[in-house]
Structures are given as structure tokens and as C-alpha cells.
Design a protein around this motif. Structure first.
Motif, PDB file in Angstrom:
ATOM      1  N   ASN A  24      40.535  46.793  35.997  1.00 51.95           N
ATOM      2  CA  ASN A  24      39.026  46.762  35.452  1.00 51.95           C
ATOM      3  C   ASN A  24      39.540  47.233  33.494  1.00 51.95           C
ATOM      4  OD1 ASN A  24      40.236  49.310  35.529  1.00 51.95           O
ATOM      5  ND2 ASN A  24      39.394  50.550  36.725  1.00 51.95           N
ATOM      6  N   GLY A  25      40.786  47.310  33.038  1.00 50.35           N
ATOM      7  CA  GLY A  25      40.430  47.221  31.994  1.00 50.35           C
ATOM      8  C   GLY A  25      40.520  49.127  31.777  1.00 50.35           C
ATOM      9  N   ALA A  26      40.331  49.830  32.605  1.00 49.41           N
ATOM     10  CA  ALA A  26      41.001  51.276  31.869  1.00 49.41           C
ATOM     11  C   ALA A  26      41.826  51.625  30.999  1.00 49.41           C
ATOM     12  CB  ALA A  26      40.767  52.028  33.407  1.00 49.41           C
ATOM     13  N   ILE A  27      42.714  51.331  31.482  1.00 50.39           N
ATOM     14  CA  ILE A  27      44.047  51.141  30.671  1.00 50.39           C
ATOM     15  C   ILE A  27      45.082  50.484  30.423  1.00 50.39           C
ATOM     16  CG2 ILE A  27      44.981  53.136  32.223  1.00 50.39           C
ATOM     17  CD1 ILE A  27      46.850  51.803  34.027  1.00 50.39           C
ATOM     18  N   LYS A  68      52.144  54.766  37.465  1.00 50.56           N
ATOM     19  CA  LYS A  68      52.062  55.498  38.353  1.00 50.56           C
ATOM     20  C   LYS A  68      50.030  55.891  38.621  1.00 50.56           C
ATOM     21  CE  LYS A  68      53.366  60.032  39.127  1.00 50.56           C
ATOM     22  NZ  LYS A  68      54.402  61.088  38.582  1.00 50.56           N
ATOM     23  N   ASP A  69      49.574  56.761  37.737  1.00 50.55           N
ATOM     24  CA  ASP A  69      47.285  56.999  38.125  1.00 50.55           C
ATOM     25  C   ASP A  69      47.263  56.146  37.289  1.00 50.55           C
ATOM     26  OD1 ASP A  69      45.508  58.250  37.619  1.00 50.55           O
ATOM     27  OD2 ASP A  69      46.364  59.475  36.612  1.00 50.55           O
ATOM     28  N   PRO A  70      46.400  54.980  37.602  1.00 46.13           N
ATOM     29  CA  PRO A  70      45.678  54.016  36.524  1.00 46.13           C
ATOM     30  C   PRO A  70      44.174  54.944  36.466  1.00 46.13           C
ATOM     31  CG  PRO A  70      44.649  54.498  39.563  1.00 46.13           C
ATOM     32  CD  PRO A  70      46.047  55.617  39.513  1.00 46.13           C
ATOM     33  N   GLN A  71      44.086  55.853  36.602  1.00 45.15           N
ATOM     34  CA  GLN A  71      43.481  56.789  34.697  1.00 45.15           C
ATOM     35  C   GLN A  71      44.357  57.901  34.211  1.00 45.15           C
ATOM     36  OE1 GLN A  71      40.080  55.591  34.843  1.00 45.15           O
ATOM     37  NE2 GLN A  71      39.658  54.686  36.157  1.00 45.15           N
ATOM     38  N   HIS A 125      44.602  36.419  34.926  1.00 46.53           N
ATOM     39  CA  HIS A 125      44.310  37.770  35.169  1.00 46.53           C
ATOM     40  C   HIS A 125      44.916  38.587  33.835  1.00 46.53           C
ATOM     41  CE1 HIS A 125      44.171  37.743  39.498  1.00 46.53           C
ATOM     42  NE2 HIS A 125      45.797  36.570  39.499  1.00 46.53           N
ATOM     43  N   GLU A 126      45.681  38.344  32.757  1.00 47.57           N
ATOM     44  CA  GLU A 126      45.605  39.456  31.453  1.00 47.57           C
ATOM     45  C   GLU A 126      44.069  38.658  30.364  1.00 47.57           C
ATOM     46  OE1 GLU A 126      48.467  38.661  28.167  1.00 47.57           O
ATOM     47  OE2 GLU A 126      49.368  38.549  29.374  1.00 47.57           O
ATOM     48  N   THR A 127      44.090  37.221  30.389  1.00 45.04           N
ATOM     49  CA  THR A 127      42.074  36.605  30.172  1.00 45.04           C
ATOM     50  C   THR A 127      41.893  37.478  30.227  1.00 45.04           C
ATOM     51  OG1 THR A 127      43.681  34.539  29.590  1.00 45.04           O
ATOM     52  CG2 THR A 127      41.088  34.764  29.861  1.00 45.04           C
ATOM     53  N   HIS A 128      41.446  38.314  31.881  1.00 45.60           N
ATOM     54  CA  HIS A 128      39.988  38.743  32.610  1.00 45.60           C
ATOM     55  C   HIS A 128      40.337  40.157  32.040  1.00 45.60           C
ATOM     56  CE1 HIS A 128      36.754  39.895  34.376  1.00 45.60           C
ATOM     57  NE2 HIS A 128      37.261  40.609  35.365  1.00 45.60           N
ATOM     58  N   PHE A 129      41.699  40.923  31.597  1.00 45.28           N
ATOM     59  CA  PHE A 129      41.717  41.835  31.896  1.00 45.28           C
ATOM     60  C   PHE A 129      41.378  42.309  30.267  1.00 45.28           C
ATOM     61  CE2 PHE A 129      44.763  44.904  28.696  1.00 45.28           C
ATOM     62  CZ  PHE A 129      44.175  45.923  29.257  1.00 45.28           C
ATOM     63  N   ILE A 130      42.103  41.142  29.406  1.00 46.56           N
ATOM     64  CA  ILE A 130      41.387  41.399  27.918  1.00 46.56           C
ATOM     65  C   ILE A 130      39.935  41.690  27.815  1.00 46.56           C
ATOM     66  CG2 ILE A 130      41.677  40.436  25.245  1.00 46.56           C
ATOM     67  CD1 ILE A 130      44.140  39.116  26.181  1.00 46.56           C
ATOM     68  N   LYS A 131      39.406  40.442  28.247  1.00 46.62           N
ATOM     69  CA  LYS A 131      37.775  41.277  28.331  1.00 46.62           C
ATOM     70  C   LYS A 131      37.020  42.622  28.458  1.00 46.62           C
ATOM     71  CE  LYS A 131      37.014  36.402  28.524  1.00 46.62           C
ATOM     72  NZ  LYS A 131      36.509  34.524  29.804  1.00 46.62           N
ATOM     73  N   GLU A 132      37.836  42.525  29.752  1.00 46.40           N
ATOM     74  CA  GLU A 132      37.266  43.773  30.201  1.00 46.40           C
ATOM     75  C   GLU A 132      37.336  44.696  29.153  1.00 46.40           C
ATOM     76  OE1 GLU A 132      38.245  43.964  34.304  1.00 46.40           O
ATOM     77  OE2 GLU A 132      36.317  43.873  34.850  1.00 46.40           O
ATOM     78  N   ARG A 133      39.064  45.044  28.590  1.00 48.76           N
ATOM     79  CA  ARG A 133      39.174  45.789  27.753  1.00 48.76           C
ATOM     80  C   ARG A 133      38.954  46.024  26.441  1.00 48.76           C
ATOM     81  NH1 ARG A 133      41.786  51.069  28.164  1.00 48.76           N
ATOM     82  NH2 ARG A 133      43.192  50.962  25.803  1.00 48.76           N
ATOM     83  N   GLN A 134      38.406  45.251  25.583  1.00 48.16           N
ATOM     84  CA  GLN A 134      37.792  45.108  24.245  1.00 48.16           C
ATOM     85  C   GLN A 134      36.363  45.907  24.694  1.00 48.16           C
ATOM     86  OE1 GLN A 134      38.166  40.640  24.236  1.00 48.16           O
ATOM     87  NE2 GLN A 134      39.117  41.198  22.359  1.00 48.16           N
TER      88      GLN A 134
END
Length: 568
Positions: free
Chosen positions: A165-168, A92-95, A12-21
Motif C-alpha cells: 500500500n506504499g505506507a513505508i 517487522k512493523d508494516p507501519q 510489483h515495484e512499479t505498482h508500489f511506486i505509484k502508491e508511494r508517490q
């Protein structure tokens, strides 16, 4: 097997990194820093401990980073102790990074104007935790933290922080395991740095990390899913008959945000805060609304506040004897031996200490004098429940109790003393290293730049020095730190860089740039100490947040310049 031993990151963290980059890449483009997707720099933002000073200061930092459009340049946000309070509210706010200024200002305003958690809601939550088992003082402190922050109970689960989704930035929290931390503690070492330097075989296998997806020990590299943290394990497998909810943010703050110097100070601060809360309830009740054994609690709370009023406190002490009955001497020797003339001749500090002794003795003997007390409902029932189930915890100092997922787990990588007990006790990592460097230095994360905002008390470079020693012990890359830094008159920003190692930007809260002179710097440090009653004055809160924000403003170009160096 539910326990995993591994060096790599969870999927899950690996997937996050790809989206966040891709988000980071876009943010850097807005600052005219262009880089291919395969070399997007990995930046970790660190917030240190420091109680409400760290909470307020980190909110000021986040607000200004948002204004400067720097938040989307961060891959991780890691925090410890007081900075945990800040992030538990923002996430608490995903954005939240898109509304950082508004979110930070709302959290700052809550401290001075927020209604906070009600006593009833706090007790109701604690009752649920008590029924689950492993109830401890960290649960109480989590409730008190929400009260200090002026917010209602933050009961969302840690695993529900929306980062898919890597938004934060990816959130990381830190704790340490109490017994492993204290095991083999060398005598005469007065600081964590002493412990690391002077001990022949220093341990660091007590550092514990929380993320939305996985939790565990960094050094043995043993992890479980975050959703399983509180469940009972045997031999690396979770037991099927479970009834505990996943860890929520109240519990997390209680575990991660308790360091105030030493355990004696923590105990005193928590007890004072709890008695103060009970006393505030008395003021809301009609005189004589409740009587009997519950009134004993109210009298103790009143004495804690008004021990200096000689005649009033004497009257309350006599009333206390009457309510306890003729056998009161069996419940409190301090109360039995008290004479009126002796009380009148005492100085205030002596009266305060005696009242504290009486309350501790009555708490310890509550099963004797309170066993026949009928159950009240409403406020009196809540107060009585706290007296029966919370106050005794201070005697045994049960803190951070959770199920040990390594219980009877057999693997050569795990020290034997970590698998022998069904429970473990997680406490504030600030008692070891008051900044979450271990999470940022985890090899699998490959961090290029660490930006550390330090809100610590005392030496403004202590966290740097301890982090450097931690890196040496664990064979992790860390740039050289000048041992002759001027801790008395620090600058607002220091950059440490060395080939093949992560660059570290260190930013002390109080410095000669935002305070302008040494006299003002010392005045600010005295005004914003780690252990004091909660900040309620809006002017005081805003001033501290503005000082922290000024550090971001002054060093914006340095931060961007270091990121650009990494890209080049």
C-alpha cells in the motif's frame, strides 16, 4: 521461464511506486513543498555498513528522521552490512514510519537489556537449515547477529515485508557473489577503489540485490521472484521437487551483515563469539551435570576464556587429555607436544594461540574421537550438535551458500562463469562498496536525490569514490566528487549536484560539527570500532545514536532545500 532478463522494474515495484508517490506528495506538502503527482521527486535513503556502529547509528538516524517528519519523503531505503541489522528489525512493523521514534528506541534498548535468542532456539533454527541443505557460516552469523542485537530470531520471510500500500519506503538489501567478485582480482590492489581504477576490465556483475518481490544481479539484469531464491534451478526453470523455505530475515542478515574488514577477522570474530556463547552456557549448568565427550567442548570454551590463569588452564588441559583417552596425540599434535613447564613459561598471547590451535585440531578430527559418542538431549545435545556441524565450517570457510538460479541458463547477457555451478556464495556487499549506491543508481528507478548516511571506518569519502567509479564503469549518471575532500576533518554534510544527474547528499557519522573538534572526533572513532564485542552499555549505545541523530537535526533544512530544488 522463472529467470527473467530485463531492464525495467518488476510489476510489483512499479505498482508500489505509484502508491508511494501520493504518500510522498502529502509529506512534502506538510513541509510547504508543493508538486504535481507526475513530478514527485524520487528520494533514496542509504545506510552504509559498519557493524554494530552502523546498526546503532542508523537507528538514531531513523528516530530523528521520524521526529522531523522526513521519513515519508523517502521512496526507497537501501542498506548494506550493519545497516541491514537496523532495517530488518524496523520492517517487522508494516507501519513503522508512523512510530519511528518508538520502534528505534525499542531496538536500541534491546541491545543493552534484551534477552536475545536462546542457545536452544538458535541451534533448533540451524538444524532446520542444515536439513534443507547448503548450510553455511552465514546461517550461523545470522543467529549470532540476533544475539548481538538482543532480539529473538527474526524468522519472518523477506517476501512478507508489507509494502503493497506504499505506507513505508521500499526496502532494498545488497550482497555480492564471492567467486565473481574475486575472479580476475588484480595483484597488489589494497582497496576496492584500487581494483576499479587500476584493472583494465573491472567487473561489477557480482552485485546482488534483494527486495520483497525480486532478487538478482544488477549488472547482467537477471532476476527471479524472491520466494524462489533458495530453490534449485536448471536452465532458468525452478525444479519441482523443492523442500526449502523462502529466505527469512535471519539468513538475510547473515549474508548481508558480515563484513568486518577481511575474512580472517570475520572468522576470528565469529569463532570468539560462538565460544563465548558456549562458555556462558557452562556457567548456567550444574557442575558435573554432563560428562564424556561433550565435556571436551566445555573445556575448550573454558580454556578460550581462562588461558591466562596458568594453573587452572593446566588442570583443564590434563583433564582434556584424559577425556580424549590415550590416543589424544592422534587428534591434536599441539596437545601432544605440550609440556607443563613450557606452558608456564609462555606469555598470554602464546597460550591463547596454542589453545586456538588445539581447538582447531580437535574440531578437524572430531569424527575420530567423537564418532562413538551417544546423543544427548537438551543443552548438552545442542552444544554437541554445534561442535559436529558448525565448528567444522570454519575450516572450509563455507559462507553464503544458496542455490544458483543461473545454473545452466543460456543467454548471451550472462557470463559463462556464472552459469557453471549449482551453488553461489553471497557475501556482504560492504567488502566491495560499503554503501548501497548500485541499487540507488539502477537506471529504471530514476532516482533524483540520494541521501547517504555513512557509518564506515577509515576514509569517510571512500564510498563516494567507489560509487563514482562504479557509475563510470556501468555508464550511469553520477555527480562529480571533489578528489580533495578533507577526510581528516570532515563536515557533517556535503552536497554534490550536476545537471541531469542525481543529487547526492553525503553525511559522515563522525564529523567536526557533531564532535566539535578533531580530538573528540578521533576519540569517538576509537571508541566505536567496527570489530569489537557487542555494545551492551546503554549510555554508550544512546550516545552513538544521539550523535547520528544530531546529523539529521543539523541538516534538516539542507535535505528539504535539495528536495525543493528538484521540484522546481
Amino acid at each position: 521461464m522463472d529467470v527473467v532478463i530485463r531492464k525495467d522494474l518488476c510489476p510489483h515495484e512499479t505498482h508500489f511506486i505509484k502508491e508511494r508517490q501520493s504518500k510522498v506528495q502529502d509529506a512534502l506538502c506538510r513541509h510547504a513543498i508543493h508538486c504535481p503527482e507526475n513530478i514527485v521527486p524520487r528520494v533514496a535513503l542509504l545506510g552504509s555498513g559498519g557493524g554494530q556502529r552502523a546498526h546503532t547509528g542508523f537507528l538514531g538516524v531513523m528516530r530523528q528522521l521520524g521526529k522531523e517528519d522526513l521519513l515519508d519523503c523517502m521512496l526507497y531505503v537501501a542498506r548494506v552490512s550493519g545497516s541491514t541489522w537496523c532495517m530488518s528489525s524496523l520492517y517487522k512493523d508494516p507501519q513503522w514510519t508512523q512510530n519511528a521514534e518508538e520502534a528505534a528506541n525499542e531496538a536500541l534498548l534491546s541491545m543493552s537489556e534484551g534477552e536475545g535468542v536462546t542457545f536452544h532456539d538458535g541451534v533448533y533454527w540451524m538444524k532446520q537449515r542444515h536439513e534443507e541443505g547448503y548450510f553455511s557460516l552465514s546461517d550461523v552469523w545470522g543467529v549470532l547477529t540476533c544475539r548481538i542485537k538482543g532480539v529473538s530470531l527474526e524468522t519472518r520471510f523477506l517476501m512478507d515485508d508489507k509494502v503493497e500500500n506504499g505506507a513505508i519506503p521500499y526496502p532494498l538489501y545488497s550482497a555480492i557473489e564471492k567467486h565473481c567478485f574475486h575472479k580476475e582480482q588484480p595483484p597488489g590492489c589494497c582497496s576496492c577503489l584500487d581494483r576499479l581504477i587500476n584493472f583494465k576490465t573491472p567487473r561489477t556483475d557480482f552485485v546482488f540485490e534483494f527486495s520483497p518481490h525480486e532478487v538478482g544481479f544488477l549488472e547482467p539484469e537477471a532476476y527471479v521472484k524472491t520466494s524462489l531464491l533458495k530453490q534449485d534451478f536448471v536452465g532458468g526453470k525452478v525444479k519441482s521437487d523443492q523442500r526449502r523455505k523462502p529466505m527469512d530475515m535471519v539468513q538475510l542478515q547473515g549474508i548481508c551483515g558480515c563484513a568486518m574488514g577481511d575474512f580472517d577477522i570475520i572468522i576470528k570474530y565469529m569463532k570468539d563469539t560462538l565460544w563465548d556463547w558456549i562458555h556462558s552456557i557452562i556457567l548456567d549448568l550444574e557442575s558435573g551435570a554432563y560428562s564424556g565427550k561433550t565435556d571436551i567442548v566445555f573445556i575448550l570454551a573454558d580454556l578460550m576464556k581462562k588461558y591466562a590463569d596458568t594453573e587452572h588452564s593446566l588442570s583443564e588441559l590434563e583433564r582434556l587429555k584424559c577425556l580424549l583417552g590415550v590416543s589424544y596425540g592422534e587428534f591434536s599434535l599441539s596437545l601432544k607436544g605440550l609440556e607443563q613447564e613450557t606452558w608456564r613459561n609462555m606469555i598470554d598471547q602464546e597460550r591463547k594461540e596454542l589453545v586456538e590451535a588445539i581447538s582447531d585440531e580437535l574440531i578437524a578430527s572430531i569424527d575420530k574421537w567423537g564418532h562413538d559418542h551417544s546423543q544427548f538431549e537438551g543443552t548438552a545435545g545442542d552444544v554437541w550438535w554445534v561442535m559436529r556441524h558448525v565448528m567444522p565450517l570454519f575450516i572450509g570457510w563455507r559462507f553464503g551458500t544458496v542455490a544458483n538460479f543461473l545454473y545452466k541458463f543460456r543467454d548471451d547477457a550472462i557470463p559463462k562463469d556464472m552459469i557453471q555451478k549449482k551453488q553461489m556464495h553471497l557475501i556482504d556487499a560492504g567488502l566491495y562498496l560499503n554503501s548501497p549506491y548500485p541499487s540507488a543508481l539502477r537506471a529504471a528507478r530514476c532516482i533524483d536525490l540520494i541521501i547517504s548516511f555513512d557509518f564506515s571506518d577509515g576514509d569517510p569519502f571512500e564510498t563516494l569514490k567507489v560509487a563514482s567509479q562504479y557509475a563510470v564503469i556501468n555508464h550511469l549518471p553520477f555527480p562529480k566528487v571533489d578528489p580533495h575532500l578533507d577526510s581528516k576533518c570532515p563536515k557533517s554534510c556535503y552536497v554534490f549536484e550536476e545537471g541531469g544527474k542525481p543529487t547526492v547528499i553525503h553525511i559522515p557519522l563522525f564529523n567536526m560539527d557533531n564532535c566539535e573538534n578533531e580530538e573528540t572526533l578521533e576519540m569517538e572513532k576509537k571508541e566505536y570500532t567496527t570489530v569489537q564485542w557487542p555494545y551492551r552499555d546503554k549510555t554508550k549505545i544512546d550516545h552513538l545514536a544521539d550523535l547520528a541523530a544530531k546529523n539529521v537535526r543539523m541538516n534538516r533544512e539542507i535535505i528539504l532545500s535539495e528536495i525543493e530544488k528538484i521540484v522546481q
